[in-house]
Scaffold this active site. Structure first.
Site, PDB file in Angstrom:
ATOM      1  N   HIS A  95      13.268 -12.986  87.265  1.00  0.00           N
ATOM      2  CA  HIS A  95      13.202 -14.054  88.359  1.00  0.00           C
ATOM      3  C   HIS A  95      11.804 -14.390  88.803  1.00  0.00           C
ATOM      4  O   HIS A  95      10.862 -13.375  88.679  1.00  0.00           O
ATOM      5  CB  HIS A  95      13.647 -13.320  89.545  1.00  0.00           C
ATOM      6  CG  HIS A  95      15.472 -12.884  89.302  1.00  0.00           C
ATOM      7  ND1 HIS A  95      15.911 -11.788  88.896  1.00  0.00           N
ATOM      8  CD2 HIS A  95      16.588 -13.745  89.446  1.00  0.00           C
ATOM      9  CE1 HIS A  95      17.094 -11.986  88.774  1.00  0.00           C
ATOM     10  NE2 HIS A  95      17.490 -13.191  89.027  1.00  0.00           N
ATOM     11  N   THR A 142       4.577  -5.301  77.678  1.00  0.00           N
ATOM     12  CA  THR A 142       4.551  -6.240  78.795  1.00  0.00           C
ATOM     13  C   THR A 142       3.959  -7.386  78.099  1.00  0.00           C
ATOM     14  O   THR A 142       3.665  -8.541  78.860  1.00  0.00           O
ATOM     15  CB  THR A 142       3.690  -5.764  79.944  1.00  0.00           C
ATOM     16  OG1 THR A 142       2.477  -5.318  79.343  1.00  0.00           O
ATOM     17  CG2 THR A 142       4.476  -4.573  80.552  1.00  0.00           C
ATOM     18  N   LYS A 143       3.416  -7.395  76.751  1.00  0.00           N
ATOM     19  CA  LYS A 143       2.745  -8.583  76.046  1.00  0.00           C
ATOM     20  C   LYS A 143       3.003  -8.392  74.661  1.00  0.00           C
ATOM     21  O   LYS A 143       3.596  -7.339  74.222  1.00  0.00           O
ATOM     22  CB  LYS A 143       1.175  -8.276  76.198  1.00  0.00           C
ATOM     23  CG  LYS A 143       0.338  -7.287  76.066  1.00  0.00           C
ATOM     24  CD  LYS A 143      -1.082  -7.285  76.259  1.00  0.00           C
ATOM     25  CE  LYS A 143      -1.719  -6.161  75.712  1.00  0.00           C
ATOM     26  NZ  LYS A 143      -3.014  -5.986  76.002  1.00  0.00           N
ATOM     27  N   LYS A 160      -2.586   2.645  66.861  1.00  0.00           N
ATOM     28  CA  LYS A 160      -3.397   2.501  65.811  1.00  0.00           C
ATOM     29  C   LYS A 160      -2.518   1.340  64.914  1.00  0.00           C
ATOM     30  O   LYS A 160      -1.691   0.747  65.258  1.00  0.00           O
ATOM     31  CB  LYS A 160      -3.043   3.860  64.897  1.00  0.00           C
ATOM     32  CG  LYS A 160      -1.821   4.311  64.658  1.00  0.00           C
ATOM     33  CD  LYS A 160      -1.659   5.626  64.237  1.00  0.00           C
ATOM     34  CE  LYS A 160      -0.331   6.302  63.876  1.00  0.00           C
ATOM     35  NZ  LYS A 160      -0.370   7.551  63.541  1.00  0.00           N
TER      36      LYS A 160
END
Length: 177
Positions: A95, A142-143, A160
């Site tokens: 949302h 998150t990315k 690593k």
């Protein structure tokens, strides 16, 4: 009426079909009724829950282990030889927090070939997990994750590099799973 039928199909999927200890029956339902595209040798183990029909594409010899929550509202593409461990959550919708009425938005998630995702990891909407990446258990992604990167933590951070000489099958199918 169409909405009721759609919701009933999803209810059957999550509360009946996902509990049947037969890969063949579950895969038949997922392919024919849920309209998921599931490649040869791939499987979805018991007790997985889905947020929508359609929107799921899985390549060859990949596995989604038991107890996962798979959101397909924004489309989820999973490559070949991908191993998704138990209780992983993959979200493709969220949302917009900037709107007062919490407007929903769908964002495709792409998981490329030879990716491993550890137990209880969470993948947020709109992300791309590239070839050969490893997501540690309980990590929150998150990315985007670059090729052959091993990431861990909340939020996940680079740990690593993994060598990229992959020549294995992630095919995994146990009886009564």
């Amino acid at each position: 009426m169409r909405k009721i039928i759609s919701e009933f199909r999803l209810y059957l999927c999550n509360h009946l079909i996902s509990h049947i200890p037969s890969h063949s029956i579950r895969l038949f339902y997922y392919r024919k009724i849920m309209n998921f595209k599931i490649g040869k040798g791939s499987t979805i183990c018991m007790n997985c829950k889905f947020d929508a029909a359609k929107g799921l594409e899985i390549g060859l010899d990949s596995v989604i282990n038991s107890g996962c929550r798979i959101d397909t509202r924004g489309n989820l593409k999973i490559g070949n030889n991908v191993s998704i461990s138990e209780e992983v959550i993959i979200l493709t919708a969220d949302h917009d927090e900037l709107f007062d009425h919490a407007q929903a938005r769908n964002k495709e998630v792409v998981i490329e070939d030879y990716v491993w995702i550890g137990t209880r990891a969470m993948v947020l909407p709109g992300l791309h997990i590239k070839y050969g990446a490893v997501i540690a258990a309980s990590a929150t992604i998150t990315k985007d994750v670059e090729s052959c990167n091993v990431v861990a933590g909340i939020p996940a951070k680079f740990i690593k590099m993994r060598t990229n000489n992959f020549n294995y099958s992630a095919r995994y199918r146990r009886l009564f799973q």
